[in-house]
Design a protein around this motif. Structure first.
Motif, PDB file in Angstrom:
ATOM      1  N   LEU A 132       0.805  -1.217   0.000  1.00 10.97           N
ATOM      2  CA  LEU A 132       0.000   0.000   0.000  1.00 10.97           C
ATOM      3  C   LEU A 132       0.838   1.268   0.000  1.00 10.97           C
ATOM      4  CD1 LEU A 132      -2.831  -1.054   2.491  1.00 10.97           C
ATOM      5  CD2 LEU A 132      -2.831  -1.157  -0.012  1.00 10.97           C
ATOM      6  N   ASP A 133       2.147   1.140   0.066  1.00 13.65           N
ATOM      7  CA  ASP A 133       3.037   2.300   0.030  1.00 13.65           C
ATOM      8  C   ASP A 133       3.399   2.570  -1.426  1.00 13.65           C
ATOM      9  OD1 ASP A 133       5.131   4.169   0.205  1.00 13.65           O
ATOM     10  OD2 ASP A 133       5.825   3.358   2.118  1.00 13.65           O
ATOM     11  N   GLN A 134       2.850   3.639  -1.980  1.00 10.89           N
ATOM     12  CA  GLN A 134       2.992   3.900  -3.412  1.00 10.89           C
ATOM     13  C   GLN A 134       4.418   4.250  -3.827  1.00 10.89           C
ATOM     14  OE1 GLN A 134       0.027   6.832  -4.452  1.00 10.89           O
ATOM     15  NE2 GLN A 134      -1.660   5.379  -4.194  1.00 10.89           N
ATOM     16  N   ARG A 135       5.293   4.472  -2.866  1.00 11.45           N
ATOM     17  CA  ARG A 135       6.684   4.747  -3.206  1.00 11.45           C
ATOM     18  C   ARG A 135       7.416   3.499  -3.679  1.00 11.45           C
ATOM     19  NH1 ARG A 135       9.096   6.914   2.180  1.00 11.45           N
ATOM     20  NH2 ARG A 135       7.954   5.039   2.858  1.00 11.45           N
ATOM     21  N   GLN A 156       8.079  10.893  -3.053  1.00 11.19           N
ATOM     22  CA  GLN A 156       6.756  11.365  -3.452  1.00 11.19           C
ATOM     23  C   GLN A 156       6.835  12.797  -3.973  1.00 11.19           C
ATOM     24  OE1 GLN A 156       4.501  10.688   0.166  1.00 11.19           O
ATOM     25  NE2 GLN A 156       3.678   8.778  -0.642  1.00 11.19           N
ATOM     26  N   GLY A 157       6.170  13.051  -5.087  1.00 16.48           N
ATOM     27  CA  GLY A 157       6.061  14.401  -5.614  1.00 16.48           C
ATOM     28  C   GLY A 157       7.308  14.940  -6.268  1.00 16.48           C
ATOM     29  N   THR A 158       8.274  14.090  -6.590  1.00 12.94           N
ATOM     30  CA  THR A 158       9.491  14.562  -7.268  1.00 12.94           C
ATOM     31  C   THR A 158       9.757  13.657  -8.456  1.00 12.94           C
ATOM     32  OG1 THR A 158      10.832  13.202  -5.761  1.00 12.94           O
ATOM     33  CG2 THR A 158      10.525  15.515  -5.176  1.00 12.94           C
ATOM     34  N   GLU A 159       9.092  13.945  -9.549  1.00 10.53           N
ATOM     35  CA  GLU A 159       9.221  13.107 -10.752  1.00 10.53           C
ATOM     36  C   GLU A 159       9.588  13.976 -11.943  1.00 10.53           C
ATOM     37  OE1 GLU A 159       9.311   9.552 -12.707  1.00 10.53           O
ATOM     38  OE2 GLU A 159       8.793   9.776 -10.600  1.00 10.53           O
ATOM     39  N   LEU A 184      18.200   7.994   1.350  1.00  7.52           N
ATOM     40  CA  LEU A 184      18.362   8.643   0.045  1.00  7.52           C
ATOM     41  C   LEU A 184      17.033   9.203  -0.450  1.00  7.52           C
ATOM     42  CD1 LEU A 184      20.679   6.049  -1.765  1.00  7.52           C
ATOM     43  CD2 LEU A 184      21.343   8.080  -0.471  1.00  7.52           C
ATOM     44  N   VAL A 185      15.966   8.444  -0.251  1.00  6.02           N
ATOM     45  CA  VAL A 185      14.636   8.892  -0.695  1.00  6.02           C
ATOM     46  C   VAL A 185      14.255  10.192   0.008  1.00  6.02           C
ATOM     47  CG1 VAL A 185      12.178   8.296  -0.684  1.00  6.02           C
ATOM     48  CG2 VAL A 185      13.878   6.579  -1.342  1.00  6.02           C
ATOM     49  N   LYS A 186      14.593  10.329   1.281  1.00  4.96           N
ATOM     50  CA  LYS A 186      14.299  11.573   2.009  1.00  4.96           C
ATOM     51  C   LYS A 186      15.005  12.769   1.382  1.00  4.96           C
ATOM     52  CE  LYS A 186      13.393   9.558   6.561  1.00  4.96           C
ATOM     53  NZ  LYS A 186      13.892   9.434   7.958  1.00  4.96           N
ATOM     54  N   GLU A 187      16.118  12.524   0.702  1.00  5.88           N
ATOM     55  CA  GLU A 187      16.864  13.599   0.041  1.00  5.88           C
ATOM     56  C   GLU A 187      16.408  13.814  -1.397  1.00  5.88           C
ATOM     57  OE1 GLU A 187      18.847  15.729   1.237  1.00  5.88           O
ATOM     58  OE2 GLU A 187      19.360  14.916   3.203  1.00  5.88           O
ATOM     59  N   GLY A 188      15.319  13.161  -1.802  1.00  2.43           N
ATOM     60  CA  GLY A 188      14.786  13.358  -3.144  1.00  2.43           C
ATOM     61  C   GLY A 188      15.419  12.494  -4.205  1.00  2.43           C
ATOM     62  N   ILE A 189      16.030  11.377  -3.796  1.00  2.00           N
ATOM     63  CA  ILE A 189      16.711  10.473  -4.729  1.00  2.00           C
ATOM     64  C   ILE A 189      15.951   9.159  -4.790  1.00  2.00           C
ATOM     65  CG2 ILE A 189      18.855   9.210  -5.183  1.00  2.00           C
ATOM     66  CD1 ILE A 189      20.290  11.410  -3.513  1.00  2.00           C
ATOM     67  N   THR A 190      15.643   8.690  -5.980  1.00  2.00           N
ATOM     68  CA  THR A 190      15.044   7.371  -6.146  1.00  2.00           C
ATOM     69  C   THR A 190      16.101   6.303  -5.884  1.00  2.00           C
ATOM     70  OG1 THR A 190      13.377   8.100  -7.733  1.00  2.00           O
ATOM     71  CG2 THR A 190      13.982   5.777  -7.791  1.00  2.00           C
ATOM     72  N   ARG A 228      15.141   5.014 -15.817  1.00  2.00           N
ATOM     73  CA  ARG A 228      14.322   5.442 -14.694  1.00  2.00           C
ATOM     74  C   ARG A 228      14.632   6.893 -14.302  1.00  2.00           C
ATOM     75  NH1 ARG A 228      10.520   3.262 -11.043  1.00  2.00           N
ATOM     76  NH2 ARG A 228      10.376   1.694 -12.697  1.00  2.00           N
ATOM     77  N   ALA A 229      15.894   7.301 -14.470  1.00  2.00           N
ATOM     78  CA  ALA A 229      16.288   8.675 -14.127  1.00  2.00           C
ATOM     79  C   ALA A 229      15.694   9.692 -15.095  1.00  2.00           C
ATOM     80  CB  ALA A 229      17.804   8.794 -14.101  1.00  2.00           C
ATOM     81  N   ASP A 230      15.420   9.291 -16.330  1.00  2.00           N
ATOM     82  CA  ASP A 230      14.746  10.145 -17.304  1.00  2.00           C
ATOM     83  C   ASP A 230      15.440  11.499 -17.467  1.00  2.00           C
ATOM     84  OD1 ASP A 230      12.858  10.887 -19.183  1.00  2.00           O
ATOM     85  OD2 ASP A 230      11.361  11.514 -17.700  1.00  2.00           O
ATOM     86  N   GLY A 231      16.740  11.454 -17.663  1.00  2.00           N
ATOM     87  CA  GLY A 231      17.500  12.678 -17.882  1.00  2.00           C
ATOM     88  C   GLY A 231      18.161  13.236 -16.643  1.00  2.00           C
ATOM     89  N   MET A 232      17.802  12.766 -15.475  1.00  2.00           N
ATOM     90  CA  MET A 232      18.442  13.181 -14.226  1.00  2.00           C
ATOM     91  C   MET A 232      19.697  12.330 -13.989  1.00  2.00           C
ATOM     92  SD  MET A 232      16.626  15.681 -12.996  1.00  2.00           S
ATOM     93  CE  MET A 232      16.827  15.790 -11.224  1.00  2.00           C
TER      94      MET A 232
END
Length: 382
Positions: A132-135, A156-159, A184-190, A228-232
């Motif tokens: 149930l965790d969409q991340r 979440q919210g950083t795509e 890492l996710v908390k810092e905005g990194i997948t 997955r990074a899509d240019g990042m």
């Protein structure tokens, strides 16, 4: 008033009948020596479960049976009406059980069916807990060597967002590194938390083992990371054996904007001189693999100067009490890497992969990666 008349529920240890004597006392003694409380916590075992496991093993009970019995007690609570009404509570119980089922198998050397079954159960509980965790997304990457399994955890919210490969070593596999991934996710990194060839689900479910050609499979893994990074930007964090692997991967496939190496083992082939450990390493290569192939496989992981050609920013983490990696080895590796942006962080009292200081370790890795993947221009500002 007698307490027998009161509504008292007990939370007990597993019974001696369910844990059994150790049988092979050497295994239990070795487990107690290798798995301190802080190492169990690093593998995702809940603090109370970790203490109970250490106490049971300290009383001479079987490490495997004690961990599995603790998992059974945890899972039994899923049937309680109050628990069934709470999705978060049920998920937490499944995560605890998964960690106990995984840790029950760490002293096993081969690929026995019961080990596969325990790991499959652990994977199923982890997947259900995170459903149930969409991340969270479970993926299987097709490579030239066979399927490779991974968990992708997205902020979440950083795509789109930068992507970092998180790779474990001989004992700690994908689910065991969730704590680092979430930092890492908390810092905005997948975070793409990988079971490489010979590890975890990739090994026990897909039967993709290590071979002398292991590095070829990472071409498709790198393609996945870039896609997955899509240019990042793309980064990597390797730990223990994989601390060296990510250095070799980044040297072969120059897609990485930053690489962090936590406790790199300079010579994995030298570990084959340890008789029991050699059996554990050989199982990464399959069921009863030829000795020459095992040696060729781990020879291909040697961190020789000619193989280390990565030029992206490089961070090396080292503990000054690491029994597997002397500080001098880390210093030689740092000198050998040709990157102009490189540094070493030495942890006082730190053991192998710095499990003793998780918050500091996660802080150093996540902030260093964020600076190089999300805001590299800031590094040049005063």
């Amino acid at each position: 008033m007698s307490t027998s008349m009161l509504p008292v529920d007990r939370v007990d240890f597993p019974s001696d009948d369910s844990t059994e004597p150790a049988g092979d006392e050497v295994v239990t003694v070795a487990a107690l020596r290798q798995f301190t409380l802080h190492r169990l916590l690093a593998y995702g075992v809940e603090a109370g479960d970790a203490l109970r496991l250490l106490e049971l093993a300290g009383r001479g009970r079987s490490w495997e049976r004690s961990a599995l019995s603790l998992a059974d007690l945890v899972l039994a609570r899923l049937k309680e009406p109050d628990t069934r009404a709470s999705a978060p509570a049920s998920a937490e119980l499944r995560l605890r059980a998964s960690a106990l089922q995984r840790i029950s198998q760490v002293m096993k050397l081969g690929n026995a069916p019961e080990r596969r079954a325990a790991y499959a159960a652990a994977s199923a509980h982890f997947e259900e807990a995170r459903r149930l965790d969409q991340r969270y997304e479970h993926v299987v990457i097709d490579t030239c060597g066979g399927p490779v399994a991974a968990w992708v955890i997205t902020p979440q919210g950083t795509e789109p967002s930068p992507v970092a490969l998180v790779h474990g070593g001989v004992d700690g596999w994908s689910m065991d590194w969730e704590g680092l991934a979430l930092a890492l996710v908390k810092e905005g990194i997948t975070a793409v938390v990988l079971d490489g060839p010979g590890q975890g689900e990739t090994r026990f479910v897909h039967e993709h083992f290590l071979s002398p050609r292991w590095l070829d499979a990472y071409e498709q893994v790198c393609d996945f990371l870039v896609g997955r990074a899509d240019g990042m930007p793309v980064g990597a964090v390797g730990n223990s054996m994989a601390a060296g692997l990510v250095m070799l991967i980044a040297s072969r496939y120059p897609v990485f904007a930053a690489v962090c190496s936590n406790g790199p083992v300079v010579s994995m082939s030298a570990q084959l001189q340890r008789r029991t450990y050699a059996r554990k390493l050989a199982a990464f290569c399959g069921d009863n693999p030829p000795g020459h192939e095992v040696h060729s496989t781990f020879d291909s992981m040697e961190l020789t100067t000619d193989r280390l050609t990565l030029t992206c920013p490089f961070l090396l983490l080292q503990g000054d009490e690491d029994p597997m990696v002397p500080v001098a080895d880390g210093e030689r590796l740092l000198a050998a890497v040709p990157s102009p942006d490189k540094r070493m962080v030495l942890f006082e009292g730190g053991e192998h992969v710095i499990n003793r200081y998780p918050a500091d370790k996660h802080h150093v890795i996540s902030t260093w990666l964020r600076a190089r993947l999300l805001d590299p221009a800031a590094l040049s500002r005063p």
